[in-house]
Scaffold this motif. Structure first.
Motif, PDB file in Angstrom:
ATOM      1  N   SER A  19     -21.530 -75.134 -21.487  1.00  0.00           N
ATOM      2  CA  SER A  19     -22.294 -76.314 -21.033  1.00  0.00           C
ATOM      3  C   SER A  19     -22.703 -77.214 -22.191  1.00  0.00           C
ATOM      4  CB  SER A  19     -23.515 -75.881 -20.217  1.00  0.00           C
ATOM      5  OG  SER A  19     -24.337 -75.008 -20.954  1.00  0.00           O
ATOM      6  N   MET A  20     -22.840 -76.640 -23.381  1.00  0.00           N
ATOM      7  CA  MET A  20     -23.206 -77.451 -24.545  1.00  0.00           C
ATOM      8  C   MET A  20     -22.015 -78.279 -25.008  1.00  0.00           C
ATOM      9  SD  MET A  20     -25.191 -76.098 -27.933  1.00  0.00           S
ATOM     10  CE  MET A  20     -26.492 -75.291 -27.027  1.00  0.00           C
ATOM     11  N   ALA A  21     -20.832 -77.688 -24.960  1.00  0.00           N
ATOM     12  CA  ALA A  21     -19.626 -78.427 -25.354  1.00  0.00           C
ATOM     13  C   ALA A  21     -19.396 -79.608 -24.418  1.00  0.00           C
ATOM     14  CB  ALA A  21     -18.409 -77.493 -25.347  1.00  0.00           C
ATOM     15  N   PHE A  22     -19.648 -79.419 -23.127  1.00  0.00           N
ATOM     16  CA  PHE A  22     -19.391 -80.489 -22.157  1.00  0.00           C
ATOM     17  C   PHE A  22     -20.537 -81.491 -22.052  1.00  0.00           C
ATOM     18  CE2 PHE A  22     -15.834 -77.878 -21.123  1.00  0.00           C
ATOM     19  CZ  PHE A  22     -14.860 -78.835 -20.864  1.00  0.00           C
ATOM     20  N   ALA A  23     -21.699 -81.145 -22.584  1.00  0.00           N
ATOM     21  CA  ALA A  23     -22.849 -82.052 -22.493  1.00  0.00           C
ATOM     22  C   ALA A  23     -22.571 -83.389 -23.162  1.00  0.00           C
ATOM     23  CB  ALA A  23     -24.083 -81.388 -23.104  1.00  0.00           C
ATOM     24  N   ASP A  24     -21.642 -83.427 -24.099  1.00  0.00           N
ATOM     25  CA  ASP A  24     -21.290 -84.691 -24.746  1.00  0.00           C
ATOM     26  C   ASP A  24     -20.378 -85.551 -23.872  1.00  0.00           C
ATOM     27  OD1 ASP A  24     -22.764 -84.248 -26.991  1.00  0.00           O
ATOM     28  OD2 ASP A  24     -21.126 -83.300 -28.105  1.00  0.00           O
ATOM     29  N   LEU A  25     -19.738 -84.930 -22.885  1.00  0.00           N
ATOM     30  CA  LEU A  25     -18.748 -85.650 -22.066  1.00  0.00           C
ATOM     31  C   LEU A  25     -19.267 -86.037 -20.684  1.00  0.00           C
ATOM     32  CD1 LEU A  25     -15.491 -83.538 -22.658  1.00  0.00           C
ATOM     33  CD2 LEU A  25     -16.335 -85.493 -23.951  1.00  0.00           C
ATOM     34  N   CYS A  26     -20.152 -85.218 -20.131  1.00  0.00           N
ATOM     35  CA  CYS A  26     -20.563 -85.409 -18.732  1.00  0.00           C
ATOM     36  C   CYS A  26     -21.805 -84.547 -18.466  1.00  0.00           C
ATOM     37  CB  CYS A  26     -19.433 -84.949 -17.804  1.00  0.00           C
ATOM     38  SG  CYS A  26     -19.017 -83.204 -17.980  1.00  0.00           S
ATOM     39  N   PRO A  27     -22.497 -84.790 -17.343  1.00  0.00           N
ATOM     40  CA  PRO A  27     -23.563 -83.858 -16.983  1.00  0.00           C
ATOM     41  C   PRO A  27     -22.985 -82.442 -16.849  1.00  0.00           C
ATOM     42  CG  PRO A  27     -23.705 -85.842 -15.664  1.00  0.00           C
ATOM     43  CD  PRO A  27     -22.392 -85.915 -16.396  1.00  0.00           C
ATOM     44  N   ALA A  28     -23.647 -81.486 -17.465  1.00  0.00           N
ATOM     45  CA  ALA A  28     -23.102 -80.131 -17.505  1.00  0.00           C
ATOM     46  C   ALA A  28     -24.224 -79.131 -17.259  1.00  0.00           C
ATOM     47  CB  ALA A  28     -22.461 -79.860 -18.864  1.00  0.00           C
ATOM     48  N   VAL A  29     -23.924 -78.108 -16.477  1.00  0.00           N
ATOM     49  CA  VAL A  29     -24.934 -77.104 -16.168  1.00  0.00           C
ATOM     50  C   VAL A  29     -24.303 -75.709 -16.143  1.00  0.00           C
ATOM     51  CG1 VAL A  29     -24.647 -77.364 -13.649  1.00  0.00           C
ATOM     52  CG2 VAL A  29     -26.810 -76.508 -14.541  1.00  0.00           C
ATOM     53  N   THR A  30     -25.063 -74.731 -16.605  1.00  0.00           N
ATOM     54  CA  THR A  30     -24.698 -73.326 -16.428  1.00  0.00           C
ATOM     55  C   THR A  30     -25.543 -72.827 -15.265  1.00  0.00           C
ATOM     56  OG1 THR A  30     -24.451 -73.058 -18.809  1.00  0.00           O
ATOM     57  CG2 THR A  30     -24.634 -71.035 -17.515  1.00  0.00           C
ATOM     58  N   VAL A  31     -24.920 -72.255 -14.239  1.00  0.00           N
ATOM     59  CA  VAL A  31     -25.751 -71.733 -13.154  1.00  0.00           C
ATOM     60  C   VAL A  31     -25.803 -70.217 -13.235  1.00  0.00           C
ATOM     61  CG1 VAL A  31     -25.541 -73.718 -11.629  1.00  0.00           C
ATOM     62  CG2 VAL A  31     -23.852 -71.906 -11.445  1.00  0.00           C
ATOM     63  N   GLU A  32     -27.016 -69.697 -13.237  1.00  0.00           N
ATOM     64  CA  GLU A  32     -27.263 -68.257 -13.297  1.00  0.00           C
ATOM     65  C   GLU A  32     -27.560 -67.791 -11.879  1.00  0.00           C
ATOM     66  OE1 GLU A  32     -26.960 -66.251 -15.761  1.00  0.00           O
ATOM     67  OE2 GLU A  32     -26.848 -67.586 -17.509  1.00  0.00           O
ATOM     68  N   CYS A  33     -26.655 -66.960 -11.354  1.00  0.00           N
ATOM     69  CA  CYS A  33     -26.677 -66.619  -9.919  1.00  0.00           C
ATOM     70  C   CYS A  33     -27.172 -65.204  -9.656  1.00  0.00           C
ATOM     71  CB  CYS A  33     -25.288 -66.798  -9.334  1.00  0.00           C
ATOM     72  SG  CYS A  33     -24.614 -68.437  -9.611  1.00  0.00           S
ATOM     73  N   GLY A  34     -28.099 -64.712 -10.458  1.00  0.00           N
ATOM     74  CA  GLY A  34     -28.652 -63.380 -10.230  1.00  0.00           C
ATOM     75  C   GLY A  34     -27.677 -62.277 -10.602  1.00  0.00           C
ATOM     76  N   LYS A  35     -27.952 -61.092 -10.095  1.00  0.00           N
ATOM     77  CA  LYS A  35     -27.129 -59.928 -10.442  1.00  0.00           C
ATOM     78  C   LYS A  35     -25.762 -60.004  -9.760  1.00  0.00           C
ATOM     79  CE  LYS A  35     -30.985 -56.855 -11.352  1.00  0.00           C
ATOM     80  NZ  LYS A  35     -31.666 -55.610 -11.060  1.00  0.00           N
ATOM     81  N   PRO A  36     -24.745 -59.394 -10.387  1.00  0.00           N
ATOM     82  CA  PRO A  36     -23.366 -59.515  -9.878  1.00  0.00           C
ATOM     83  C   PRO A  36     -23.170 -58.990  -8.453  1.00  0.00           C
ATOM     84  CG  PRO A  36     -23.386 -58.529 -12.068  1.00  0.00           C
ATOM     85  CD  PRO A  36     -24.820 -58.640 -11.643  1.00  0.00           C
ATOM     86  N   ASP A  37     -23.981 -58.043  -8.026  1.00  0.00           N
ATOM     87  CA  ASP A  37     -23.711 -57.402  -6.728  1.00  0.00           C
ATOM     88  C   ASP A  37     -24.486 -58.033  -5.569  1.00  0.00           C
ATOM     89  OD1 ASP A  37     -26.120 -56.673  -7.690  1.00  0.00           O
ATOM     90  OD2 ASP A  37     -25.868 -54.510  -7.445  1.00  0.00           O
ATOM     91  N   GLN A  38     -25.099 -59.190  -5.794  1.00  0.00           N
ATOM     92  CA  GLN A  38     -25.854 -59.819  -4.708  1.00  0.00           C
ATOM     93  C   GLN A  38     -25.015 -60.905  -4.037  1.00  0.00           C
ATOM     94  OE1 GLN A  38     -29.084 -61.009  -7.283  1.00  0.00           O
ATOM     95  NE2 GLN A  38     -30.333 -59.235  -6.723  1.00  0.00           N
ATOM     96  N   PRO A  39     -24.607 -60.699  -2.781  1.00  0.00           N
ATOM     97  CA  PRO A  39     -23.708 -61.652  -2.113  1.00  0.00           C
ATOM     98  C   PRO A  39     -24.294 -63.065  -2.024  1.00  0.00           C
ATOM     99  CG  PRO A  39     -24.035 -59.674  -0.778  1.00  0.00           C
ATOM    100  CD  PRO A  39     -24.963 -59.566  -1.943  1.00  0.00           C
ATOM    101  N   PHE A  40     -25.629 -63.172  -1.985  1.00  0.00           N
ATOM    102  CA  PHE A  40     -26.237 -64.491  -1.891  1.00  0.00           C
ATOM    103  C   PHE A  40     -25.877 -65.362  -3.105  1.00  0.00           C
ATOM    104  CE2 PHE A  40     -30.007 -67.236  -2.872  1.00  0.00           C
ATOM    105  CZ  PHE A  40     -29.711 -68.213  -1.929  1.00  0.00           C
ATOM    106  N   GLY A  41     -25.648 -64.725  -4.247  1.00  0.00           N
ATOM    107  CA  GLY A  41     -25.260 -65.475  -5.444  1.00  0.00           C
ATOM    108  C   GLY A  41     -23.975 -66.257  -5.207  1.00  0.00           C
ATOM    109  N   ALA A  42     -23.008 -65.616  -4.578  1.00  0.00           N
ATOM    110  CA  ALA A  42     -21.710 -66.263  -4.340  1.00  0.00           C
ATOM    111  C   ALA A  42     -21.818 -67.397  -3.322  1.00  0.00           C
ATOM    112  CB  ALA A  42     -20.682 -65.227  -3.879  1.00  0.00           C
ATOM    113  N   THR A  43     -22.553 -67.181  -2.221  1.00  0.00           N
ATOM    114  CA  THR A  43     -22.678 -68.262  -1.227  1.00  0.00           C
ATOM    115  C   THR A  43     -23.470 -69.433  -1.820  1.00  0.00           C
ATOM    116  OG1 THR A  43     -24.549 -67.076  -0.272  1.00  0.00           O
ATOM    117  CG2 THR A  43     -22.472 -66.875   0.881  1.00  0.00           C
ATOM    118  N   HIS A  44     -24.495 -69.115  -2.603  1.00  0.00           N
ATOM    119  CA  HIS A  44     -25.281 -70.186  -3.228  1.00  0.00           C
ATOM    120  C   HIS A  44     -24.405 -71.007  -4.179  1.00  0.00           C
ATOM    121  CE1 HIS A  44     -29.151 -71.322  -5.672  1.00  0.00           C
ATOM    122  NE2 HIS A  44     -28.634 -72.346  -5.023  1.00  0.00           N
ATOM    123  N   ALA A  45     -23.630 -70.323  -5.013  1.00  0.00           N
ATOM    124  CA  ALA A  45     -22.759 -71.033  -5.964  1.00  0.00           C
ATOM    125  C   ALA A  45     -21.658 -71.810  -5.231  1.00  0.00           C
ATOM    126  CB  ALA A  45     -22.152 -70.047  -6.958  1.00  0.00           C
ATOM    127  N   ALA A  46     -21.128 -71.235  -4.146  1.00  0.00           N
ATOM    128  CA  ALA A  46     -20.080 -71.931  -3.367  1.00  0.00           C
ATOM    129  C   ALA A  46     -20.642 -73.212  -2.754  1.00  0.00           C
ATOM    130  CB  ALA A  46     -19.538 -71.006  -2.276  1.00  0.00           C
TER     131      ALA A  46
END
Ligand SMILES: [Zn+2]
Length: 358
Positions: A185-212
């Motif tokens: 996200s830091m590399a792209f911050a110079d080119l466009c709005p950029a964000v890293t999204v932290e979606c909780g623990k890997p085994d939580q299905p809500f993380g995937a639907t939220h990110a989708a």
């Protein structure tokens, strides 16, 4: 080492992270055309043990099947070989989210030695930035999981209203940081709005639907607004320091409820942390909060706290009292984790302060 494709490979949408290597020989950049030409970049699996990005893209692609995309999408599938083994990265590989080109490197010290910044992986990330620059990248989203107990939140590396709008489309909790360096996200911050999204623990299905849902929303934006964001729409925090456990320090976790006598075997390590350490994430800690118990040398703080300029700031945030490691000022931790491998490969967690952005 980068494979470039113009369609989703056969079997991709149903593939488990540890089988992706049967479909892709390695890292791949997949360009899909949409109605609006300037592409959204989505990167997934920069860390091989963080599958939510893949699951989110699979959900999104299944939902879109047959329909044209509202905007072009460039999908970077990162560490396929580490994903096969369920690891952040393999031993001989660099961390795929610490090697992106970064103009903001402050000192030679931080840049590290040349031999370590000239790997084929470094060159690949540079290549991706150049490709996306030529394509006039619209915005960038990098999808991650973490191992501790954390809310879903977005990370940005630039204090800019367009970044605020993009990040709050994912969560009202937003973290601004300039360290660690070399993140996507830091590399792209110079080119466009950029964000890293932290979606909780890997085994939580809500993380995937939220990110989708978030990826879907980003692809439907015709532009990212630049008008100011309302105060009540965002909680902004600033990562002011990184906490690491030096390699020579041994550590363990103890259940403080049941082990107050100190006779537990885990007390043989240099320092013991409570098993509830990650419950402190995103809570404002008062001065004097206990973070750990010293078992051997009780005269030296066994952790290293590094501020955002790379300076040792251990004494600013921590001290020792009655054999305990305690906080010396108010702050809020994030990403405190109980995962030994993450602690050894990356860090114990980060320290944040609430930020006024007006
Ligand atoms: Zn990650």
């Amino acid at each position: 080492m980068l494979t470039i494709l113009h369609q989703i490979p056969e079997g991709f949408t149903d593939c488990a992270p540890n089988d992706l290597n049967n479909i892709l020989p390695g890292p791949a950049l997949i360009h899909l055309d949409g109605k609006l030409k300037e592409p959204l970049l989505v990167s997934i699996l920069l860390h091989g043990n963080e599958p939510t990005g893949l699951l989110a893209i699979q959900l999104f692609l299944k939902k879109m099947q047959g329909k044209p995309l509202p905007r072009s999408l460039s999908l970077f599938v990162g560490n396929v070989t580490a994903a096969q083994q369920g690891l952040r990265h393999l031993n001989h590989q660099p961390d795929y989210n610490r090697i992106w080109p970064c103009d903001q490197i402050l000192s030679k010290d931080e840049a590290g030695d040349e031999s370590q910044s000239n790997t084929p992986e470094h060159a690949m990330m540079k290549q991706i930035v150049e490709i996306m620059r030529n394509k006039k990248v619209f915005a960038s989203v990098d999808v991650h999981n973490n191992t501790g107990l954390n809310p879903h939140y977005g990370c940005i590396n630039k204090l800019d209203t367009r970044f605020f709008h993009l990040a709050t489309l994912f969560s009202r909790t937003v973290v601004y940081f300039i360290r660690p360096k070399g993140v996507q996200s830091m590399a792209f911050a110079d080119l466009c709005p950029a964000v890293t999204v932290e979606c909780g623990k890997p085994d939580q299905p809500f993380g995937a639907t939220h990110a989708a849902d978030f990826i879907n929303a980003c692809l439907h934006l015709s532009e990212i607004p630049s008008h100011p964001i309302a105060t009540h729409d965002m909680d902004l925090f600033h990562t002011v320091a990184t906490v690491t456990v030096p390699d020579h320090i041994s550590f363990s976790f103890i259940d403080t409820e049941s082990d107050n006598d100190g006779k537990n075997e885990s007390r043989l390590t240099d320092i013991s942390f409570p098993t509830t350490l990650d419950h402190l994430n995103f809570t404002e800690l008062t001065t004097g909060t206990t973070l750990g118990f010293l078992n051997s040398d009780k005269t030296k703080i066994p952790l290293l706290v590094t501020d955002e300029h790379g300076q040792d700031a251990t004494n600013r945030y921590l001290n020792l009292e009655a054999g305990e490691l305690r906080t010396t000022r108010e702050f809020m931790p994030s990403m405190f984790t109980l995962d030994h491998e993450v602690i050894r490969q990356d860090c114990l967690g980060y320290l944040m302060e609430r930020m006024d952005w007006k």
